[in-house]
Structure formats: structure tokens, C-alpha cells
Scaffold this motif. Structure first.
Motif, PDB file in Angstrom:
ATOM      1  N   GLN A  44       0.838  -1.206   0.000  1.00 38.32           N
ATOM      2  CA  GLN A  44       0.000   0.000   0.000  1.00 38.32           C
ATOM      3  C   GLN A  44       0.873   1.255   0.000  1.00 38.32           C
ATOM      4  N   ASP A  45       1.861   1.253  -0.908  1.00 36.93           N
ATOM      5  CA  ASP A  45       2.770   2.387  -1.093  1.00 36.93           C
ATOM      6  C   ASP A  45       3.637   2.693   0.122  1.00 36.93           C
ATOM      7  N   ARG A  46       3.746   1.775   1.061  1.00 36.59           N
ATOM      8  CA  ARG A  46       4.627   1.935   2.226  1.00 36.59           C
ATOM      9  C   ARG A  46       5.816   0.996   2.066  1.00 36.59           C
ATOM     10  N   LEU A  47       7.018   1.526   2.298  1.00 36.69           N
ATOM     11  CA  LEU A  47       8.212   0.690   2.255  1.00 36.69           C
ATOM     12  C   LEU A  47       8.361  -0.026   3.592  1.00 36.69           C
ATOM     13  N   LEU A  48       8.307  -1.353   3.534  1.00 36.19           N
ATOM     14  CA  LEU A  48       8.484  -2.181   4.724  1.00 36.19           C
ATOM     15  C   LEU A  48       9.657  -3.132   4.481  1.00 36.19           C
ATOM     16  N   PHE A  49      10.051  -3.803   5.544  1.00 34.46           N
ATOM     17  CA  PHE A  49      11.157  -4.751   5.445  1.00 34.46           C
ATOM     18  C   PHE A  49      10.679  -6.089   6.002  1.00 34.46           C
ATOM     19  N   GLN A  50      10.643  -7.087   5.115  1.00 34.35           N
ATOM     20  CA  GLN A  50      10.141  -8.407   5.493  1.00 34.35           C
ATOM     21  C   GLN A  50      11.271  -9.220   6.111  1.00 34.35           C
ATOM     22  N   CYS A  51      11.088  -9.593   7.366  1.00 33.94           N
ATOM     23  CA  CYS A  51      12.061 -10.403   8.099  1.00 33.94           C
ATOM     24  C   CYS A  51      11.541 -11.832   8.127  1.00 33.94           C
ATOM     25  N   GLU A  52      12.259 -12.724   7.463  1.00 35.35           N
ATOM     26  CA  GLU A  52      11.848 -14.125   7.342  1.00 35.35           C
ATOM     27  C   GLU A  52      12.709 -14.970   8.273  1.00 35.35           C
ATOM     28  N   GLU A  53      12.085 -15.493   9.337  1.00 33.13           N
ATOM     29  CA  GLU A  53      12.799 -16.283  10.337  1.00 33.13           C
ATOM     30  C   GLU A  53      12.614 -17.770  10.038  1.00 33.13           C
ATOM     31  N   TYR A  54      13.734 -18.512  10.049  1.00 35.29           N
ATOM     32  CA  TYR A  54      13.695 -19.952   9.784  1.00 35.29           C
ATOM     33  C   TYR A  54      13.920 -20.704  11.091  1.00 35.29           C
ATOM     34  N   ARG A  55      12.933 -21.481  11.501  1.00 41.42           N
ATOM     35  CA  ARG A  55      13.086 -22.327  12.685  1.00 41.42           C
ATOM     36  C   ARG A  55      12.132 -23.512  12.581  1.00 41.42           C
ATOM     37  N   ASN A  56      12.591 -24.637  13.132  1.00 43.13           N
ATOM     38  CA  ASN A  56      11.810 -25.882  13.108  1.00 43.13           C
ATOM     39  C   ASN A  56      11.338 -26.226  11.700  1.00 43.13           C
ATOM     40  N   ASN A  57      12.241 -26.001  10.716  1.00 39.54           N
ATOM     41  CA  ASN A  57      11.950 -26.314   9.311  1.00 39.54           C
ATOM     42  C   ASN A  57      10.753 -25.544   8.762  1.00 39.54           C
ATOM     43  N   GLN A  58      10.453 -24.384   9.362  1.00 37.28           N
ATOM     44  CA  GLN A  58       9.389 -23.527   8.886  1.00 37.28           C
ATOM     45  C   GLN A  58       9.892 -22.095   8.781  1.00 37.28           C
ATOM     46  N   ALA A  59       9.181 -21.286   7.993  1.00 35.50           N
ATOM     47  CA  ALA A  59       9.547 -19.870   7.838  1.00 35.50           C
ATOM     48  C   ALA A  59       8.419 -19.002   8.404  1.00 35.50           C
ATOM     49  N   PHE A  60       8.796 -17.992   9.193  1.00 40.44           N
ATOM     50  CA  PHE A  60       7.841 -17.075   9.807  1.00 40.44           C
ATOM     51  C   PHE A  60       8.203 -15.648   9.383  1.00 40.44           C
ATOM     52  N   HIS A  61       7.186 -14.822   9.085  1.00 34.38           N
ATOM     53  CA  HIS A  61       7.430 -13.515   8.505  1.00 34.38           C
ATOM     54  C   HIS A  61       6.972 -12.377   9.413  1.00 34.38           C
ATOM     55  N   LEU A  62       7.782 -11.320   9.421  1.00 31.84           N
ATOM     56  CA  LEU A  62       7.420 -10.063  10.071  1.00 31.84           C
ATOM     57  C   LEU A  62       7.650  -8.947   9.059  1.00 31.84           C
ATOM     58  N   ASN A  63       6.690  -8.028   8.929  1.00 26.18           N
ATOM     59  CA  ASN A  63       6.858  -6.864   8.072  1.00 26.18           C
ATOM     60  C   ASN A  63       6.978  -5.632   8.962  1.00 26.18           C
ATOM     61  N   LEU A  64       8.152  -5.006   8.952  1.00 27.39           N
ATOM     62  CA  LEU A  64       8.442  -3.912   9.872  1.00 27.39           C
ATOM     63  C   LEU A  64       8.841  -2.649   9.113  1.00 27.39           C
ATOM     64  N   GLU A  65       8.595  -1.495   9.742  1.00 31.08           N
ATOM     65  CA  GLU A  65       9.080  -0.244   9.194  1.00 31.08           C
ATOM     66  C   GLU A  65      10.564  -0.081   9.514  1.00 31.08           C
ATOM     67  N   ALA A  66      11.187   0.927   8.908  1.00 33.49           N
ATOM     68  CA  ALA A  66      12.648   1.059   8.962  1.00 33.49           C
ATOM     69  C   ALA A  66      13.191   1.090  10.388  1.00 33.49           C
ATOM     70  N   GLU A  67      12.642   1.949  11.234  1.00 29.13           N
ATOM     71  CA  GLU A  67      13.167   2.084  12.590  1.00 29.13           C
ATOM     72  C   GLU A  67      13.018   0.786  13.371  1.00 29.13           C
ATOM     73  N   ALA A  68      11.861   0.151  13.227  1.00 25.64           N
ATOM     74  CA  ALA A  68      11.617  -1.116  13.937  1.00 25.64           C
ATOM     75  C   ALA A  68      12.530  -2.221  13.407  1.00 25.64           C
ATOM     76  N   THR A  69      12.810  -2.208  12.107  1.00 31.16           N
ATOM     77  CA  THR A  69      13.709  -3.210  11.521  1.00 31.16           C
ATOM     78  C   THR A  69      15.124  -3.050  12.065  1.00 31.16           C
ATOM     79  N   SER A  70      15.561  -1.788  12.169  1.00 31.54           N
ATOM     80  CA  SER A  70      16.891  -1.517  12.723  1.00 31.54           C
ATOM     81  C   SER A  70      17.009  -2.057  14.147  1.00 31.54           C
TER      82      SER A  70
END
Length: 383
Positions: free
Chosen positions: A41-67
Motif C-alpha cells: 500500500q505504497d509503504r516501504l516495509l522490510f520483510q524479516c523471514e525467520e527460519y526455525r523448526n523447518n518452517q519460515a515465519f514472517h514479520l513486516n516492519l518499518e525502517a526504525e523497527a527493523t533496525s
């Protein structure tokens, strides 16, 4: 001098390309994090893909939160590789917590970033881009499409290269790197290693593939010559008898059958190879040795005993490597649906010997086993 916080604060913007956090301090949590930019939706986010227990989990964060997220994650992980359009960063954290940040200018044009939120899986060797050795090995067509019946092999090759990607900081770039591939077979992964390390990443490498099949060795040498892979050679021979190298940086052994894996691992330990990547196969040895009164009812089922013997074999191999000074992990290579031989032992030499010898002896005594690798390392068998 740049701090991690200042680097992160300057990086998470429209020029950010990617980041990979790997080599966790603890083995039972998140094993890797991949970060990429997405537009939602025209917002730049950063997708953090965590790999654990043979699965992938996603977080979409803004710049400050990603840092802030990455800064906290680097208390858990020991290395990070990050790219922006201007710079390439490598962050390494020692066992004592000392952080080293290496910063280099991008020397090549950065490819266009895909900002789509839901995108197809990215492979290190990309679909649609012709790779000569994949074409000649029947995995890819002339136009770069993956042959339908070879897609599992394509996934396996890329999964293997992800393991190589994780250990890149362990390989020196200021000299020739020697890699031995024991039991190389048709050499899909041997060619992939050379292409990835030399062609894509600019490492000066020498790879020697060893196998017992004369026709396979001849065919692989012809292909290496065809591609101009000057420092990729294939030799006919037995793992146990190989004496052609005095110093080796990395040892790879993929599906070497039964105790051939043990001889390869013993060679690697003898060289103090910096990296070991091993996918064991056909672990029959301990199936004929294992005995325990308490576990006897379980061992009465042949299939169960066979699988338990394979797991015990590889677990003890990992423990021997720890004892010899290696930081060792057992990882999933590819999904069980494709092959039951899906365990990869990854070991990185630290020089700090483990204090697990007593525990190893207790396990061997309880199960009445004497694995070949243990005897090789004690000098009871001469490789």
C-alpha cells in the motif's frame, strides 16, 4: 568508526537490497533470518523471514523497527551479510561478543529489487538464467527453464549453495582455497560450488572431485574443460587411500556410502579443514553392533533399529567433530518427501576442543558400539 546501530539506521531505506543473519549461538531456536524490502500500500516495509523448526515465519516492519529488530537479533547470531545499492557489509561477532564490521563499495551494478509482497521463492541459481553446467547435466533447458523431472535436483543444488553461503566468511579471499569433494558422483553439486564461489563470488578456488567410477570422472573432466573451469579436476580413487593434498580448506562428502563418510571426515580432521559439509548415506555399520537390554524391544523391529542406527551414527560423528575442535551442527538438507538421506553435518573449525569425550564413551558403552570414525581418530585404524 561505524557502529552496528549507525550502519542499520543508514541502510533501511529505498536503497536497501537484502540481509542474511546466520550462524546462531544456540542451535534450537531461529537458525537464519533473511530480510528484503517490500512495498505494501505504497509503504516501504522490510520483510524479516525467520527460519526455525523447518518452517519460515514472517514479520513486516518499518525502517526504525527493523533496525531495532536486527540489533537485537545480532545478540543471537554471529554473522550478518547485508547489501545496499552503495555498500556491502559483513558483520562478525566473536565468542566473547566482540563485533567486527567490514564495509565495501559495490563493485558491480545491483540488480533490480523485487518489492512485491508475495513473490516466488528466490534461488541462488535463478530460473530463467541459463547456467551451462545445469544445461549439460540435464537440469535446465537452453532457455533457462527447469526440466520438470529435475526440479527436485534444482532445489537440492540451491539448498546446498545456501549452506555454502553461510560459511563464506570462513573462506579466505586473499589466497587460493582448496576444496576436496569425496565421492563426487555425477558432480551436480561440485560444479555448482565452483560456479558459485568462483564465477559469482570471485574466490580463487581449486576443487578436486574424487570418485571410483572411471566413466563418470572422464565425463566430468570433459565438462570442466568445456566450461574453462581450469582449477576444477576430477580424479579416480578411493577416499581412504587419497594422499594428494597436504593442506585443505574445505572437505565435502555427499552420499559417500557407509564408512566411506568416516574416512572422509577423518581426513578432514587430520588436515584441520576449516569447513566440513557432509551428507552421510547408508549408515549400516552400527546396525550390526547396537545392543542394549533396555532397548531390546525397540531393536526387535528391523526397520526401527536401522533408522536408529543411522541417527546414532551421525550424532556420534557430530560429537567426535566437536571433540576435535569443530563447531558442529546437524541440519536438514532437503525435504523428506524427496529423499530419506536428508541430514547434513556442517562443521567449522575453531581449534577449541570439546570436553565431551566422557559423554561419547558413555554412549558407546551403553549401545555397545565402536564406530569407524572414533577408531580412526584414535589411531586404531589407519586411513
Amino acid at each position: 568508526m561505524d557502529t552496528l546501530k549507525s550502519v542499520l539506521d543508514k541502510s533501511f531505506n529505498i536503497d536497501f537490497v537484502s540481509a542474511v543473519l546466520s550462524n546462531p549461538r544456540e542451535k534450537d531456536g531461529t537458525v537464519k533470518v533473511k530480510i528484503r524490502p517490500v512495498m505494501k500500500q505504497d509503504r516501504l516495509l522490510f520483510q524479516c523471514e525467520e527460519y526455525r523448526n523447518n518452517q519460515a515465519f514472517h514479520l513486516n516492519l518499518e525502517a526504525e523497527a527493523t533496525s531495532e529488530y536486527v540489533e537485537n537479533q545480532m545478540k543471537v547470531f554471529k554473522q550478518m551479510q547485508m547489501e545496499t545499492r552503495q555498500f556491502r557489509y559483513q558483520v562478525l561477532v566473536s565468542k566473547k561478543g566482540k563485533m567486527t564490521i567490514q564495509k565495501r563499495l559495490q563493485t558491480a551494478e545491483v540488480k533490480e529489487v523485487n518489492y512485491s509482497h508475495n513473490r516466488a521463492k528466490h534461488y541462488i541459481l535463478e530460473e530463467g538464467k541459463t547456467v551451462p553446467f545445469l544445461r549439460d547435466l540435464g537440469v535446465m533447458t537452453k532457455t533457462g527453464e527447469i526440466v520438470r523431472t529435475k526440479f527436485d535436483k534444482f532445489r537440492q543444488i540451491n539448498r546446498f549453495l545456501e549452506f555454502i553461503e553461510d560459511i563464506l566468511p570462513q573462506l579466505p579471499k586473499d589466497r587460493e582455497v582448496t576444496i576436496l569433494d569425496f565421492g563426487c558422483g555425477k558432480s551436480y553439486l561440485t560444479f555448482a560450488m565452483y560456479y558459485y564461489l568462483h564465477e559469482l563470488n570471485g574466490y580463487d578456488i581449486r576443487i578436486i572431485g574424487l570418485d571410483l567410477k572411471t566413466d563418470v570422472i572422464e565425463a566430468c573432466n570433459q565438462l570442466a574443460k568445456k566450461y574453462g573451469y581450469r582449477k576444477l579436476k576430477f580424479l579416480e580413487g578411493n577416499i581412504a587411500d587419497y594422499t594428494g593434498s597436504d593442506e585443505v580448506d574445505m572437505v565435502v562428502t555427499l552420499h559417500a556410502c557407509d564408512t566411506a563418510t568416516d574416512f572422509a571426515l577423518a581426513k578432514a580432521v587430520g588436515w584441520k579443514a576449516k569447513v566440513i559439509l557432509s551428507v552421510p548415506c547408508c549408515q549400516h555399520e552400527l546396525n550390526g553392533q547396537m545392543a542394549n537390554e533396555v532397548l531390546a524391544p525397540l531393536f526387535s523391529y528391523g526397520l526401527i533399529k536401522e533408522r536408529m542406527a543411522a541417527l546414532v551414527t551421525d550424532s556420534l560423528r557430530a560429537e567426535y567433530l566437536k571433540r576435535e575442535g569443530y563447531d558442529t551442527q546437524i541440519l536438514e538438507f532437503i525435504d523428506m518427501e524427496h529423499t530419506p538421506k536428508n541430514i547434513l553435518i556442517r562443521a567449522v573449525y575453531t581449534g577449541k576442543r570439546g570436553d565431551n569425550d566422557e559423554a561419547i564413551c558413555a554412549c558407546e558403552k551403553m549401545l555397545h558400539v565402536q564406530p569407524t570414525l572414533g577408531k580412526l581418530l584414535k589411531g586404531e585404524i589407519y586411513d
